[in-house]
Motif scaffolding. Sequence first.
Motif, short mmCIF file in Angstrom:
data_model
loop_
_atom_site.label_atom_id
_atom_site.label_comp_id
_atom_site.label_asym_id
_atom_site.label_seq_id
_atom_site.Cartn_x
_atom_site.Cartn_y
_atom_site.Cartn_z
N SER A 194 0.75 -1.22 0.08
CA SER A 194 0.07 0.10 0.00
C SER A 194 0.88 1.21 0.11
O SER A 194 0.18 2.31 0.10
CB SER A 194 -0.94 -0.28 1.31
N LEU A 197 0.35 3.88 -2.65
CA LEU A 197 -0.86 4.56 -2.84
C LEU A 197 -0.92 5.52 -1.40
O LEU A 197 -1.59 6.69 -1.34
CB LEU A 197 -2.15 3.82 -2.53
N PHE A 198 -0.43 5.17 -0.27
CA PHE A 198 -0.66 5.68 1.00
C PHE A 198 0.16 7.14 0.99
O PHE A 198 -0.73 8.00 1.27
CB PHE A 198 -0.11 4.91 2.12
N TRP A 199 1.47 7.04 0.56
CA TRP A 199 2.16 8.20 0.89
C TRP A 199 1.77 9.41 -0.10
O TRP A 199 1.71 10.78 0.04
CB TRP A 199 3.63 8.07 0.80
N PRO A 200 1.40 9.11 -1.43
CA PRO A 200 0.88 10.12 -2.21
C PRO A 200 -0.25 10.60 -1.92
O PRO A 200 -0.83 11.72 -2.10
CB PRO A 200 0.74 9.47 -3.58
N LEU A 201 -1.11 9.85 -1.12
CA LEU A 201 -2.62 10.33 -0.47
C LEU A 201 -2.40 11.31 0.42
O LEU A 201 -2.95 12.34 0.49
CB LEU A 201 -3.29 9.10 0.04
N LEU A 204 -1.33 14.62 -1.31
CA LEU A 204 -2.59 15.23 -1.65
C LEU A 204 -3.52 15.89 -0.65
O LEU A 204 -3.98 17.00 -0.80
CB LEU A 204 -3.55 14.14 -2.51
N ILE A 205 -3.46 15.13 0.56
CA ILE A 205 -4.18 15.82 1.60
C ILE A 205 -3.53 17.16 1.99
O ILE A 205 -4.30 18.08 2.32
CB ILE A 205 -4.53 14.66 2.50
N GLU A 208 -4.40 19.75 -0.67
CA GLU A 208 -5.60 20.09 -0.65
C GLU A 208 -5.99 20.87 0.82
O GLU A 208 -6.68 21.94 0.60
CB GLU A 208 -6.53 18.76 -0.59
N MET A 238 -3.72 8.98 9.80
CA MET A 238 -3.43 8.20 8.75
C MET A 238 -1.88 7.86 9.03
O MET A 238 -1.63 6.64 8.66
CB MET A 238 -3.53 9.10 7.65
N LEU A 296 -5.66 -0.44 1.96
CA LEU A 296 -6.11 0.05 0.73
C LEU A 296 -6.18 -0.84 -0.53
O LEU A 296 -5.59 -1.65 -0.60
CB LEU A 296 -5.07 1.29 0.40
#
Length: 350
Positions: A194, A197-201, A204-205, A208, A238, A296
């Motif tokens: 995961s 996917l996890f660290w780019p998410l 992104l947060i 944002e 997270m 994820l």
Amino acid sequence: MSMWLSDMTLTRRRSLITFVSLSLLLLSLETWVATHVEASPQPGILAVAITIDIAVGVPLLFYLLLVRKKFLPLSSTVPVCILTLLAVKFILPSSEQSFLKFSDFLIPSIELSVAVFLLIKLRQVIRDVRTARRESLYFIDALRTGIRKSVKSDFIAAIVASEVWMLYLVFAGCLARFRTSRHDVSKYSYHRKSNFLFWPLVALIIVETVGVHLVISIWTQPGAWIFTGISAYTLLWMVGHYHASRLQPVIVDEQNIYLRTGLIWRGQMPLSNISEVRKAMNADRQADGYVNVSLLGDPDVVIVLRDPEVLEGLFARKKEVTILGIALDEPEALVEDVRVRLLSRQEVKG
């Protein structure tokens, strides 16, 4: 057993909803009455009546619906009493609060007593956690066991242990490593798959949050900072969730599959109740009793049970499962391991 747990959880949830509903109804009614206190011929008597209704009514409801039924310990009424006194001071007009002056000293005294009680209990909790750690595969289980012995409530112990565990993971999780003294178990990680996917998410947060903060601040600065605070907490959660997944692999021994998915899911599946462990299929998602506990994304392995088992989620929430999907870093190894153990059990029985 699983049906009993499900019924107990449902009963506790109904009791909690009933308590909250009746308390809000009582507070709403007393708030409406309080708006007429100053216009009353005897405002002092009416203010005392409102205080008694709230300060006695809410804790009494709490006791009857939650404490008496063994859902929560008697000590949990202390914070409820403090909150009711604060509610009275908020509801009553300031001109009619002279008889509440005692609360200016009572509330700090209660808080100090609770703090001293917790400090005294802390030493015992630490000893209990160390004792439980010798028998627990996961630290969070030992922490929960140690706290439960002091608070006498599995529900409160689950919540407190989860919060303490998360704080530890956020601030010291990167330094921790999974350890167990048992040599008869197999460990299967699920966090590495995961990572992409996890660290780019997380990134992104962050981006944002900055953008939304700037937009909201055009209309309201407090609202912008409230949103940013919520986002910051989400990010910390997270990070804790990731470290929890790293420190809590899926474990298989001769009797059970022990499942942990970060800060969210926990369960124990007896090998005697497992029908098969195989590669996941699309049709599994439509099956009754299917639960995806992957960190994820989609699962690559499913555990099919003969009879439902109970998974525990956030805040001690219970969920029955008959088909459990999970994504692992080495799914084939777990499938083969469980297959061999199941065959070995069949040969012993034969």
